[in-house]
Design a protein around this motif. Structure first.
Motif, PDB file in Angstrom:
ATOM      1  N   PRO A 118     -44.241  -5.596  13.927  1.00 27.59           N
ATOM      2  CA  PRO A 118     -44.508  -4.873  15.169  1.00 27.59           C
ATOM      3  C   PRO A 118     -44.301  -3.371  15.006  1.00 27.59           C
ATOM      4  O   PRO A 118     -43.721  -2.905  14.020  1.00 27.59           O
ATOM      5  CB  PRO A 118     -43.496  -5.464  16.157  1.00 27.59           C
ATOM      6  N   GLU A 119     -44.775  -2.621  15.994  1.00 28.28           N
ATOM      7  CA  GLU A 119     -44.644  -1.168  16.013  1.00 28.28           C
ATOM      8  C   GLU A 119     -43.163  -0.781  16.030  1.00 28.28           C
ATOM      9  O   GLU A 119     -42.369  -1.372  16.766  1.00 28.28           O
ATOM     10  CB  GLU A 119     -45.322  -0.624  17.268  1.00 28.28           C
ATOM     11  N   GLY A 120     -42.769   0.192  15.228  1.00 27.75           N
ATOM     12  CA  GLY A 120     -41.391   0.664  15.218  1.00 27.75           C
ATOM     13  C   GLY A 120     -40.510  -0.003  14.178  1.00 27.75           C
ATOM     14  O   GLY A 120     -39.335   0.328  14.075  1.00 27.75           O
ATOM     15  N   VAL A 121     -41.052  -0.959  13.429  1.00 22.69           N
ATOM     16  CA  VAL A 121     -40.280  -1.658  12.397  1.00 22.69           C
ATOM     17  C   VAL A 121     -41.047  -1.586  11.084  1.00 22.69           C
ATOM     18  O   VAL A 121     -42.264  -1.786  11.054  1.00 22.69           O
ATOM     19  CB  VAL A 121     -40.038  -3.135  12.786  1.00 22.69           C
ATOM     20  N   THR A 122     -40.333  -1.301   9.996  1.00 26.58           N
ATOM     21  CA  THR A 122     -40.934  -1.258   8.671  1.00 26.58           C
ATOM     22  C   THR A 122     -40.448  -2.469   7.881  1.00 26.58           C
ATOM     23  O   THR A 122     -39.241  -2.654   7.720  1.00 26.58           O
ATOM     24  CB  THR A 122     -40.523   0.025   7.933  1.00 26.58           C
ATOM     25  N   VAL A 123     -41.373  -3.272   7.403  1.00 30.34           N
ATOM     26  CA  VAL A 123     -41.029  -4.439   6.593  1.00 30.34           C
ATOM     27  C   VAL A 123     -41.532  -4.175   5.180  1.00 30.34           C
ATOM     28  O   VAL A 123     -42.695  -3.801   4.988  1.00 30.34           O
ATOM     29  CB  VAL A 123     -41.675  -5.727   7.154  1.00 30.34           C
ATOM     30  N   VAL A 133     -36.083  -5.302   6.293  1.00 29.11           N
ATOM     31  CA  VAL A 133     -36.576  -4.933   7.623  1.00 29.11           C
ATOM     32  C   VAL A 133     -35.785  -3.711   8.073  1.00 29.11           C
ATOM     33  O   VAL A 133     -34.547  -3.765   8.118  1.00 29.11           O
ATOM     34  CB  VAL A 133     -36.399  -6.086   8.632  1.00 29.11           C
ATOM     35  N   GLU A 134     -36.478  -2.590   8.393  1.00 30.25           N
ATOM     36  CA  GLU A 134     -35.813  -1.357   8.794  1.00 30.25           C
ATOM     37  C   GLU A 134     -36.435  -0.794  10.058  1.00 30.25           C
ATOM     38  O   GLU A 134     -37.624  -0.997  10.310  1.00 30.25           O
ATOM     39  CB  GLU A 134     -35.918  -0.299   7.694  1.00 30.25           C
ATOM     40  N   GLY A 135     -35.619  -0.075  10.851  1.00 29.94           N
ATOM     41  CA  GLY A 135     -36.112   0.566  12.056  1.00 29.94           C
ATOM     42  C   GLY A 135     -34.982   1.264  12.789  1.00 29.94           C
ATOM     43  O   GLY A 135     -33.826   1.215  12.374  1.00 29.94           O
ATOM     44  N   ILE A 136     -35.316   1.916  13.925  1.00 28.17           N
ATOM     45  CA  ILE A 136     -34.293   2.633  14.689  1.00 28.17           C
ATOM     46  C   ILE A 136     -33.779   1.829  15.874  1.00 28.17           C
ATOM     47  O   ILE A 136     -32.805   2.203  16.492  1.00 28.17           O
ATOM     48  CB  ILE A 136     -34.798   4.018  15.162  1.00 28.17           C
ATOM     49  N   ASP A 137     -34.420   0.709  16.191  1.00 22.04           N
ATOM     50  CA  ASP A 137     -34.003  -0.148  17.302  1.00 22.04           C
ATOM     51  C   ASP A 137     -33.300  -1.374  16.733  1.00 22.04           C
ATOM     52  O   ASP A 137     -33.929  -2.232  16.110  1.00 22.04           O
ATOM     53  CB  ASP A 137     -35.227  -0.559  18.126  1.00 22.04           C
ATOM     54  N   GLU A 138     -31.978  -1.466  16.938  1.00 25.78           N
ATOM     55  CA  GLU A 138     -31.197  -2.559  16.347  1.00 25.78           C
ATOM     56  C   GLU A 138     -31.668  -3.924  16.834  1.00 25.78           C
ATOM     57  O   GLU A 138     -31.758  -4.872  16.053  1.00 25.78           O
ATOM     58  CB  GLU A 138     -29.717  -2.373  16.671  1.00 25.78           C
ATOM     59  N   GLN A 139     -31.977  -4.034  18.114  1.00 22.34           N
ATOM     60  CA  GLN A 139     -32.405  -5.320  18.670  1.00 22.34           C
ATOM     61  C   GLN A 139     -33.729  -5.756  18.048  1.00 22.34           C
ATOM     62  O   GLN A 139     -33.893  -6.913  17.673  1.00 22.34           O
ATOM     63  CB  GLN A 139     -32.531  -5.214  20.195  1.00 22.34           C
ATOM     64  N   LEU A 140     -34.675  -4.832  17.912  1.00 21.89           N
ATOM     65  CA  LEU A 140     -35.985  -5.162  17.362  1.00 21.89           C
ATOM     66  C   LEU A 140     -35.899  -5.520  15.878  1.00 21.89           C
ATOM     67  O   LEU A 140     -36.546  -6.469  15.425  1.00 21.89           O
ATOM     68  CB  LEU A 140     -36.952  -3.996  17.578  1.00 21.89           C
ATOM     69  N   VAL A 141     -35.071  -4.798  15.127  1.00 18.34           N
ATOM     70  CA  VAL A 141     -34.891  -5.099  13.697  1.00 18.34           C
ATOM     71  C   VAL A 141     -34.304  -6.502  13.531  1.00 18.34           C
ATOM     72  O   VAL A 141     -34.780  -7.295  12.716  1.00 18.34           O
ATOM     73  CB  VAL A 141     -33.986  -4.040  13.026  1.00 18.34           C
ATOM     74  N   GLY A 142     -33.288  -6.831  14.319  1.00 18.87           N
ATOM     75  CA  GLY A 142     -32.676  -8.154  14.246  1.00 18.87           C
ATOM     76  C   GLY A 142     -33.629  -9.253  14.655  1.00 18.87           C
ATOM     77  O   GLY A 142     -33.636 -10.338  14.067  1.00 18.87           O
ATOM     78  N   GLN A 143     -34.463  -8.988  15.674  1.00 16.51           N
ATOM     79  CA  GLN A 143     -35.414 -10.000  16.141  1.00 16.51           C
ATOM     80  C   GLN A 143     -36.499 -10.257  15.111  1.00 16.51           C
ATOM     81  O   GLN A 143     -36.886 -11.403  14.877  1.00 16.51           O
ATOM     82  CB  GLN A 143     -36.042  -9.564  17.476  1.00 16.51           C
TER      83      GLN A 143
END
Length: 177
Positions: A118-123, A133-143
């Motif tokens: 998804p947008e905002g996450v780098t896999v 899995v990396e990103g600035i939103d902890e909830q989205l990265v974990g999901q």
């Protein structure tokens, strides 16, 4: 008294925070994130420090106090360092590869699994048996990490599947003759 809520959130250099009503917006080198607090707490930014105080002494206000402070702290951590989850794949023939923005997983199913990040996450898949899995939103990265892991959870007999790096999988003994 909330032990977590009492602590102020320090803003490192290069990070700015602005409060408008119950919404706090944090800008940093990695991006911008915002959080809308409930009406049970008051947000204030003074001298590169964010403080959260409860409105009243109700149980809900005390609950929201610690939770809101943690959410603001996570916003600051996300825009400065970002969040990262590492997964590892174990099993014969199990592998992962990136194809543009799509993660292609071979997990012993009758078909390959294509997972679009998804947008905002780098896999990324640095090796065939590793996924980052990396990103600035902890909830989205974990999901996202949980969604990838859900395709093949580690099973207890052979330990095959996708697991978080460092996760312990309790092993069971198989059938005896």
């Amino acid at each position: 008294m909330s032990r977590i809520g009492k602590k102020p959130v320090d803003l490192p250099s290069g990070v700015t925070a602005s409060v408008s009503g119950q919404t706090i917006e944090v800008k940093g080198p990695k991006g911008t994130r915002s959080f809308k607090a409930t009406d049970d707490v008051t947000l204030a930014v003074e001298d590169n420090v964010v403080t959260i105080t409860p409105r009243g002494k109700s149980k809900r206000a005390r609950q929201q106090w610690g939770m809101s402070r943690t959410m603001v702290s996570n916003l600051v951590a996300g825009v400065t360092e970002g969040f990262k989850k590492e997964l590892e794949i174990q099993g014969v023939g199990y592998r992962a590869a990136m194809n543009g923005n799509t993660l292609k997983l071979n997990l012993g199913l009758s078909h390959d699994v294509d997972y679009v990040a998804p947008e905002g996450v780098t896999v990324t898949a640095p090796k065939q048996t590793e996924i980052v899995v990396e990103g600035i939103d902890e909830q989205l990265v974990g999901q996202v990490a949980a969604n990838i892991r859900a395709w093949r959870k580690p099973e207890p007999y052979k330990g095959k599947g996708i697991r978080y790096k460092g996760e312990f999988v309790f092993r069971k003994e198989g059938k005896k003759k």
